[in-house]
Motif scaffolding. Structure first.
Motif, PDB file in Angstrom:
ATOM      1  N   LYS A   1      -4.643  -0.350  15.131  1.00  0.00           N
ATOM      2  CA  LYS A   1      -5.773   0.281  14.439  1.00  0.00           C
ATOM      3  C   LYS A   1      -5.874  -0.163  12.996  1.00  0.00           C
ATOM      4  O   LYS A   1      -6.671   0.360  12.246  1.00  0.00           O
ATOM      5  N   LYS A   2      -5.013  -1.104  12.606  1.00  0.00           N
ATOM      6  CA  LYS A   2      -5.134  -1.610  11.246  1.00  0.00           C
ATOM      7  C   LYS A   2      -5.954  -2.892  11.260  1.00  0.00           C
ATOM      8  O   LYS A   2      -5.733  -3.772  12.091  1.00  0.00           O
TER       9      LYS A   2
ATOM     10  N   ILE B   1      -5.988   2.122   2.254  1.00  0.00           N
ATOM     11  CA  ILE B   1      -4.871   2.656   1.461  1.00  0.00           C
ATOM     12  C   ILE B   1      -4.622   1.720   0.273  1.00  0.00           C
ATOM     13  O   ILE B   1      -4.429   0.514   0.461  1.00  0.00           O
TER      14      ILE B   1
ATOM     15  N   GLY C   1       0.222   3.142  16.048  1.00  0.00           N
ATOM     16  CA  GLY C   1      -0.418   1.827  16.044  1.00  0.00           C
ATOM     17  C   GLY C   1      -1.200   1.530  14.777  1.00  0.00           C
ATOM     18  O   GLY C   1      -2.120   0.707  14.778  1.00  0.00           O
ATOM     19  N   TYR C   2      -0.814   2.178  13.661  1.00  0.00           N
ATOM     20  CA  TYR C   2      -1.541   1.975  12.404  1.00  0.00           C
ATOM     21  C   TYR C   2      -0.951   0.851  11.555  1.00  0.00           C
ATOM     22  O   TYR C   2      -1.388   0.639  10.420  1.00  0.00           O
TER      23      TYR C   2
ATOM     24  N   PRO D   1       0.842  -1.203   0.000  1.00  0.00           N
ATOM     25  CA  PRO D   1       0.000   0.000   0.000  1.00  0.00           C
ATOM     26  C   PRO D   1       0.880   1.257   0.000  1.00  0.00           C
ATOM     27  O   PRO D   1       1.808   1.378   0.808  1.00  0.00           O
TER      28      PRO D   1
ATOM     29  N   ILE E   1      -7.412   1.102   7.826  1.00  0.00           N
ATOM     30  CA  ILE E   1      -7.251   1.707   9.145  1.00  0.00           C
ATOM     31  C   ILE E   1      -8.635   1.960   9.726  1.00  0.00           C
ATOM     32  O   ILE E   1      -9.522   2.474   9.041  1.00  0.00           O
TER      33      ILE E   1
ATOM     34  N   PHE F   1     -10.462   4.139  12.494  1.00  0.00           N
ATOM     35  CA  PHE F   1     -10.212   5.298  13.344  1.00  0.00           C
ATOM     36  C   PHE F   1     -11.063   5.209  14.600  1.00  0.00           C
ATOM     37  O   PHE F   1     -12.292   5.318  14.539  1.00  0.00           O
TER      38      PHE F   1
ATOM     39  N   GLN G   1      -5.371  -3.729   4.366  1.00  0.00           N
ATOM     40  CA  GLN G   1      -5.007  -2.373   3.967  1.00  0.00           C
ATOM     41  C   GLN G   1      -5.850  -1.277   4.624  1.00  0.00           C
ATOM     42  O   GLN G   1      -5.823  -0.143   4.183  1.00  0.00           O
TER      43      GLN G   1
END
Lengths: 340, 340
Positions: free
Chosen positions: B4-5, B189, A129-130, A104, B11, B13, B9
């Motif tokens: 947080k993923k 993403i 933390g993404y 990505p 995320i 929030f 691909q």
């Protein structure tokens, strides 16, 4: 939630994302310079086995990402984000590398500030933390930059003494919260600064005020001072720009006479290699960091580094329309492992 | 720390950053289209009071950021980050806007995917606690794009029926954790997808597979399906690309026959306005979102939106070197206030 921004422009990373692997590929001329022993790959031919310089530059980015992952036995499919950019129109090098890598992709343009722009964003993704792994990469190529920004190489134009030599090279750095490596503790995001210089052959002078603005803001935001760093190194101000930056800092009462350098000064032996005012290009700070400085941090020879990649955000169109050169610099604080 | 993923691909929030203000400026032709009543400013002259189209495009970005801030009485000096990009070589529009705005600047290049690229990163900065306000902005201009990517306008070249009309317009969206507004709950993403199309006059067909890849990944990562959205809208596939995308999705068992559209289809009345396959350009999804869709969300007429800006990452150099067109799409889920 804790606000991780301090002062005007600086992020404090509470999780201290680690740079767990890097790789640096350079062209033949860079491989003859003083840092030659620190690069992972030195190309014998700057076409790198493909049929255009642009494709060669793209291949350098791609291979540097793959090699950085291979060093730590990381499957590139595990990398969550690919932050990359370069000097070419529409980021041809990064985009075509992203097509092959299939990670990505976030395309960035910061001209020669791209290394610290991409490191800052990659650090945010890990710190926040993404994702588990993010790679920051950038490249430049003497022959692609010359023909895009200046003249066809075949013309054999004389280069003014203030001009810099675009580095042929690519660097990649993989960040994670897992594993070991030097860590990123601060990022200071730059503003666009333009002191009115419009000579595309004197970019060091154009970029120096942007570097100084970011460095001053970094110190003011963090409360740190030059003595907190073993080395403060700018991206590619070159010999002329570095001296201007030092003078401007001194005028603001910041003395960096003992621990300041520039990647564009370090990469070539300017007298022997006829590179005039020094190296430049996104690849300049990329290979000096991913090759040389990263090893110094790993070996604890540098404990605290302030890396300030600097970008001249001109285009051929903006110059032809009589505009001066807007510049930017982003700064990243990197600490050695023993210092984490 | 919570990761947080989710999935491959996407995320998620947790803080659901809010879009607290937007602004959309368009050119005269866009101001004659079906969405005319939703734009904040319609220019009478696409030079916008300056002497080149490039400077006019830059002025559009700058003014759209200022106007978005003014609407909510926010001093632009309070904005922590300016995420922006455009189609011009070395991002001339965004860079020169950043020079005037003096907000810490992250330059992005994602071609016409720039709106959702910048919204995703701005959302990360707010969600992660890296600042209070971030602005995402982008622009395009028919006359700057034509002369950079295709032919001088003075040639009066005939346009093939597959070609799209680059939107003259700029949009800006301000994100914060404070204040009210529609919120961003997911960002997917994209990867670079290239199905081998090399016709720069048929970009809708080139981009459709990238849009489909990101939409499929979004559903797979989140567990959501088309029925969870009132509207799924792509950036600028145009009429041809939108039909291809719908067909490709249907082949994968995803039926979007009732709630799918494209910003490039919505912005012009293609028969009356002679825009062939539809609108395109970074400004296309920017003004359709910042003008029209944002109001629909504010008024709760749309409760769940999947915005999928799509970018064709070609350059004149890559096309001349025989390369096909790599494409990318980033998707962002936006919920209305009542649905936060």
């Amino acid at each position: 939630m804790l606000n991780k921004k301090i002062g005007k422009q600086t992020i404090k990373f509470l999780e201290a994302p680690k740079i767990i692997s890097t790789n640096a590929i350079v062209g033949p001329k860079e491989g003859e310079g003083p840092l030659r022993e620190h690069f992972d790959v030195i190309l014998e031919d700057d076409l790198f086995g493909v049929d255009t310089w642009e494709k060669a530059e793209s291949r350098m980015i791609e291979e540097s990402v793959k090699a950085a992952a291979k060093k730590i036995k990381l499957d590139i499919r595990e990398i969550d984000y690919f932050f990359a950019g370069d000097l070419l129109n529409q980021l041809m090098s990064s985009t075509f590398a992203a097509r092959h890598l299939q990670i990505p992709y976030i395309g960035l343009f910061g001209a020669c500030s791209t290394l610290t722009e991409s490191l800052s964003l990659a650090a945010i993704m890990i710190d926040g933390g993404y994702g588990d792994y993010a790679v920051a990469a950038t490249s430049s190529h003497f022959s692609t930059a010359e023909r895009q920004f200046r003249f066809p190489l075949e013309l054999g134009n004389q280069r003014p003494l203030t001009s810099q030599w675009t580095v042929t090279g690519a660097g990649a750095a993989i960040l994670s919260s897992k594993g070991k490596g030097p860590s990123i503790s601060y990022a200071t995001i730059g503003r666009v600064i333009d002191f009115g210089i419009s000579d595309a052959n004197n970019m060091g002078a154009a970029m120096a005020p942007a570097a100084v603005d970011t460095i001053l803001t970094h110190f003011s935001d963090t409360g740190l001072s030059p003595k907190d760093y073993d080395l403060i190194i700018t991206g590619d101000l070159g010999i002329i720009g570095m001296d201007i930056a030092k003078d401007l800092l001194l005028k603001e009462g910041i003395d960096v006479s003992n621990n300041f350098s520039d990647c564009g000064v370090e990469i070539f032996d300017h007298k022997k290699q006829d590179t005039h005012a020094g190296g430049s290009g996104c690849g300049c700070s990329a290979v000096v960091f991913c090759g040389y400085l990263y090893k110094q941090l790993k070996e604890d020879k540098i404990k605290n580094l302030l890396l300030v990649s600097t970008g001249a955000l001109l285009s051929s169109t903006s110059i032809h329309q009589g505009e001066s050169i807007p510049c930017i610099a982003h700064a990243v604080t990197i600490k050695s492992e023993s210092n984490n």
